[in-house]
Scaffold this motif. Structure first.
Motif, PDB file in Angstrom:
ATOM      1  N   SER A  11       0.828  -1.207   0.000  1.00 52.89           N
ATOM      2  CA  SER A  11       0.000   0.000   0.000  1.00 52.89           C
ATOM      3  C   SER A  11       0.865   1.261   0.000  1.00 52.89           C
ATOM      4  CB  SER A  11      -0.970   0.003   1.185  1.00 52.89           C
ATOM      5  OG  SER A  11      -0.279  -0.072   2.398  1.00 52.89           O
ATOM      6  N   THR A  12       2.051   1.199   0.596  1.00 52.53           N
ATOM      7  CA  THR A  12       2.971   2.334   0.550  1.00 52.53           C
ATOM      8  C   THR A  12       3.472   2.556  -0.871  1.00 52.53           C
ATOM      9  OG1 THR A  12       3.669   1.921   2.821  1.00 52.53           O
ATOM     10  CG2 THR A  12       5.122   3.272   1.474  1.00 52.53           C
ATOM     11  N   TRP A  29       0.634   4.022  -2.958  1.00 49.47           N
ATOM     12  CA  TRP A  29       0.430   5.450  -2.690  1.00 49.47           C
ATOM     13  C   TRP A  29       1.517   6.282  -3.354  1.00 49.47           C
ATOM     14  CZ3 TRP A  29      -2.808   9.033  -1.807  1.00 49.47           C
ATOM     15  CH2 TRP A  29      -2.390  10.289  -1.424  1.00 49.47           C
ATOM     16  N   GLY A  67       0.187  11.191   3.648  1.00 49.80           N
ATOM     17  CA  GLY A  67      -0.457  10.111   2.916  1.00 49.80           C
ATOM     18  C   GLY A  67       0.332   8.818   2.995  1.00 49.80           C
ATOM     19  N   ILE A  97      -2.357   6.354   4.636  1.00 52.51           N
ATOM     20  CA  ILE A  97      -3.011   5.456   3.678  1.00 52.51           C
ATOM     21  C   ILE A  97      -2.718   3.991   3.991  1.00 52.51           C
ATOM     22  CG2 ILE A  97      -3.161   4.790   1.237  1.00 52.51           C
ATOM     23  CD1 ILE A  97      -4.568   7.450   1.893  1.00 52.51           C
ATOM     24  N   PRO A  98      -1.460   3.597   4.194  1.00 49.91           N
ATOM     25  CA  PRO A  98      -1.213   2.190   4.558  1.00 49.91           C
ATOM     26  C   PRO A  98      -1.869   1.799   5.881  1.00 49.91           C
ATOM     27  CG  PRO A  98       0.800   3.168   3.768  1.00 49.91           C
ATOM     28  CD  PRO A  98      -0.199   4.281   3.919  1.00 49.91           C
ATOM     29  N   PHE A 117      -4.644   3.076   7.079  1.00 47.32           N
ATOM     30  CA  PHE A 117      -6.067   2.956   6.777  1.00 47.32           C
ATOM     31  C   PHE A 117      -6.392   1.582   6.203  1.00 47.32           C
ATOM     32  CE2 PHE A 117      -9.245   3.265   3.338  1.00 47.32           C
ATOM     33  CZ  PHE A 117     -10.365   3.573   4.089  1.00 47.32           C
ATOM     34  N   TRP A 118      -5.603   1.124   5.216  1.00 40.88           N
ATOM     35  CA  TRP A 118      -5.868  -0.179   4.607  1.00 40.88           C
ATOM     36  C   TRP A 118      -5.601  -1.318   5.577  1.00 40.88           C
ATOM     37  CZ3 TRP A 118      -8.987  -0.695   0.867  1.00 40.88           C
ATOM     38  CH2 TRP A 118      -9.132   0.328  -0.062  1.00 40.88           C
ATOM     39  N   THR A 122     -11.805  -4.070   0.026  1.00 38.96           N
ATOM     40  CA  THR A 122     -11.285  -3.036  -0.864  1.00 38.96           C
ATOM     41  C   THR A 122     -12.403  -2.151  -1.368  1.00 38.96           C
ATOM     42  OG1 THR A 122      -9.497  -4.527  -1.512  1.00 38.96           O
ATOM     43  CG2 THR A 122      -9.932  -2.650  -2.948  1.00 38.96           C
TER      44      THR A 122
END
Length: 97
Positions: A19-20, A23, A54, A58-59, A61-62, A91
Motif C-alpha cells: 500500500s505504501t 500510494w 499520505g 493510507i497504509p 487505513f488499509w 477493498t
C-alpha cells in the motif's frame, strides 16, 4: 513465535509495503502527469507534507480495513475463493470511504 503468527506478520508487512508503494506511485503519477508539477530538489513543502502524511495514513487505513474484515485472523485456513471475496469486499468498502 509459532508459524501462524509468522504468516500473519508476513501478511501485515506485505500489505503495508504494497500500500505504501501504491500510494507513492499514485501520488507521483498525479503530480507529474495530471497536475504537471515538476519534481526537483526544491519541491514544495506543502506537497512534501501531503505526500508524507499520505505515506503514513493510507497504509494504516488499509491495514485497519483489512484487520476489521478478518483478513489476518486465520491465515493458514484461508481458501482462495473466500479470501478473494473477503479482500474484494474490504477493498470496495475502503475505496468508498
Amino acid at each position: 513465535m509459532n508459524f501462524s503468527k509468522k504468516i500473519t506478520l508476513l501478511y501485515i508487512l506485505s500489505d503495508l509495503i504494497n500500500s505504501t508503494i501504491a500510494w507513492f506511485l499514485f501520488f507521483s503519477y498525479r503530480k507529474i502527469y495530471i497536475e504537471n508539477v515538476e519534481w526537483s530538489f526544491s519541491f514544495s513543502i506543502e506537497y512534501a507534507n501531503k505526500f508524507l502524511s499520505g505515506l503514513l495514513l493510507i497504509p494504516l487505513f488499509w491495514l485497519i480495513i483489512y484487520t476489521f474484515s478478518g483478513a489476518y485472523d486465520y491465515p493458514n485456513r484461508n481458501k482462495h475463493l473466500s479470501e478473494f471475496q473477503q479482500v474484494f469486499i474490504a477493498t470496495l468498502i475502503g475505496v468508498f470511504l
